[in-house]
Design a protein around this motif. Structure first.
Motif, PDB file in Angstrom:
ATOM      1  N   GLY A  20       0.807  -1.207   0.000  1.00 17.03           N
ATOM      2  CA  GLY A  20       0.000   0.000   0.000  1.00 17.03           C
ATOM      3  C   GLY A  20       0.840   1.256   0.000  1.00 17.03           C
ATOM      4  N   LYS A  22       0.179   5.859  -0.239  1.00 21.24           N
ATOM      5  CA  LYS A  22      -0.814   6.871   0.123  1.00 21.24           C
ATOM      6  C   LYS A  22      -1.996   6.872  -0.841  1.00 21.24           C
ATOM      7  CE  LYS A  22       2.698   9.737   2.221  1.00 21.24           C
ATOM      8  NZ  LYS A  22       3.544  10.912   2.126  1.00 21.24           N
ATOM      9  N   SER A  25      -3.983   0.845  -2.700  1.00 16.94           N
ATOM     10  CA  SER A  25      -4.019  -0.330  -1.826  1.00 16.94           C
ATOM     11  C   SER A  25      -3.160  -1.419  -2.463  1.00 16.94           C
ATOM     12  CB  SER A  25      -5.454  -0.836  -1.685  1.00 16.94           C
ATOM     13  OG  SER A  25      -5.897  -1.386  -2.927  1.00 16.94           O
ATOM     14  N   VAL A  77       2.844   3.052   2.814  1.00 20.87           N
ATOM     15  CA  VAL A  77       2.073   3.390   4.012  1.00 20.87           C
ATOM     16  C   VAL A  77       2.091   2.140   4.884  1.00 20.87           C
ATOM     17  CG1 VAL A  77      -0.206   3.957   4.926  1.00 20.87           C
ATOM     18  CG2 VAL A  77       0.604   5.051   2.843  1.00 20.87           C
ATOM     19  N   PHE A  78       2.614   2.277   6.045  1.00 18.24           N
ATOM     20  CA  PHE A  78       2.733   1.146   6.954  1.00 18.24           C
ATOM     21  C   PHE A  78       1.578   1.180   7.953  1.00 18.24           C
ATOM     22  CE2 PHE A  78       7.173   2.297   5.763  1.00 18.24           C
ATOM     23  CZ  PHE A  78       7.475   1.165   5.026  1.00 18.24           C
ATOM     24  N   SER A  79       0.417   0.757   7.514  1.00 19.86           N
ATOM     25  CA  SER A  79      -0.750   0.788   8.401  1.00 19.86           C
ATOM     26  C   SER A  79      -0.614  -0.295   9.467  1.00 19.86           C
ATOM     27  CB  SER A  79      -2.041   0.574   7.604  1.00 19.86           C
ATOM     28  OG  SER A  79      -2.157  -0.771   7.184  1.00 19.86           O
ATOM     29  N   THR A  80      -1.185  -0.041  10.624  1.00 19.42           N
ATOM     30  CA  THR A  80      -1.102  -1.015  11.718  1.00 19.42           C
ATOM     31  C   THR A  80      -1.779  -2.325  11.326  1.00 19.42           C
ATOM     32  OG1 THR A  80      -3.045   0.006  12.726  1.00 19.42           O
ATOM     33  CG2 THR A  80      -0.904   0.696  13.566  1.00 19.42           C
ATOM     34  N   GLU A  81      -2.858  -2.249  10.549  1.00 19.06           N
ATOM     35  CA  GLU A  81      -3.560  -3.465  10.114  1.00 19.06           C
ATOM     36  C   GLU A  81      -2.667  -4.305   9.207  1.00 19.06           C
ATOM     37  OE1 GLU A  81      -4.894  -0.313   9.501  1.00 19.06           O
ATOM     38  OE2 GLU A  81      -6.243  -0.280  11.223  1.00 19.06           O
ATOM     39  N   THR A  82      -2.005  -3.642   8.269  1.00 19.04           N
ATOM     40  CA  THR A  82      -1.135  -4.369   7.342  1.00 19.04           C
ATOM     41  C   THR A  82       0.071  -4.934   8.075  1.00 19.04           C
ATOM     42  OG1 THR A  82      -1.841  -2.939   5.534  1.00 19.04           O
ATOM     43  CG2 THR A  82       0.162  -4.208   5.178  1.00 19.04           C
ATOM     44  N   ARG A 135       5.173  -0.457  14.768  1.00 20.98           N
ATOM     45  CA  ARG A 135       5.059   0.438  13.610  1.00 20.98           C
ATOM     46  C   ARG A 135       6.151   1.508  13.669  1.00 20.98           C
ATOM     47  NH1 ARG A 135       2.514   5.256  11.783  1.00 20.98           N
ATOM     48  NH2 ARG A 135       1.909   5.029   9.585  1.00 20.98           N
TER      49      ARG A 135
END
Length: 181
Positions: A20, A22, A25, A77-82, A135
């Motif tokens: 992902g 910005k 996805s 983007v290092f999302s917490t979910e990913t 993260r």
């Protein structure tokens, strides 16, 4: 080897590239690459992280695949979910490795040969070390090591030297300059 006591951090960061940006996805990224016949992959080992792009050189396909590639590697983007999902995938891989005599022997060999050095630890980390990765650590590692000064660009194919120079400049400028590791 740059993950010091956070074993598996380098692998986690590398595994998150392509998951992902910005603007895209993971599915968008896959669709953009496949729509132009391009293939993106990443690989991490004890000494380096590698990104590979195989693409057609026909101008319209080439430009689209390079644009996507640059966004993927320079704007993750290092999302917490990913991060959580990828950590679980890594833990599953670690469980599978425990069932492999070859992987078990390789871990023992590296531990014996390299003892207390960073090379003694598995690239994927351990269940415990991967579970502790945050993260914040991911972001810090990416911003410190995924910089232009650490990049080595290799291009093979139907490109002139001039095209390769233009392309390398475009890719390098997408990253922060940073410091050599």
């Amino acid at each position: 080897s740059r993950d010091k006591n956070a074993h598996g951090l380098s692998n986690l960061v590398n595994s998150l590239i392509g998951e992902g940006t910005k603007k895209m996805s993971a599915n968008d990224i896959a669709d953009k690459f496949s729509s132009v016949g391009a293939q993106f992959s990443s690989f991490d080992d004890r000494d380096k992280s590698t990104f590979s792009l195989t693409t057609l050189t026909q101008a319209s396909y080439f430009k689209k695949s390079i644009k996507t590639f640059v966004q993927v590697v320079s704007q993750p983007v290092f999302s917490t979910e990913t991060i959580s999902r990828i950590k679980n995938q890594i833990k599953t891989s670690l469980q599978l490795q425990k069932q492999s005599p070859n992987a078990t022997a390789q871990r023992a060999l590296y531990k014996t040969l390299f003892r207390n050095s960073v090379y003694a630890h598995p690239v994927l980390g351990t269940d415990a070390s991967v579970g502790k990765l945050s993260r914040e650590q991911v972001l810090e590692f990416y911003h410190k090591y995924y910089v232009a000064k650490n990049a080595v660009l290799v291009m093979v194919g139907n490109l002139s030297l001039k095209q390769a120079h233009v392309l390398s400049k475009k890719i390098s400028q997408a990253f922060l300059p940073g410091h050599s590791a």
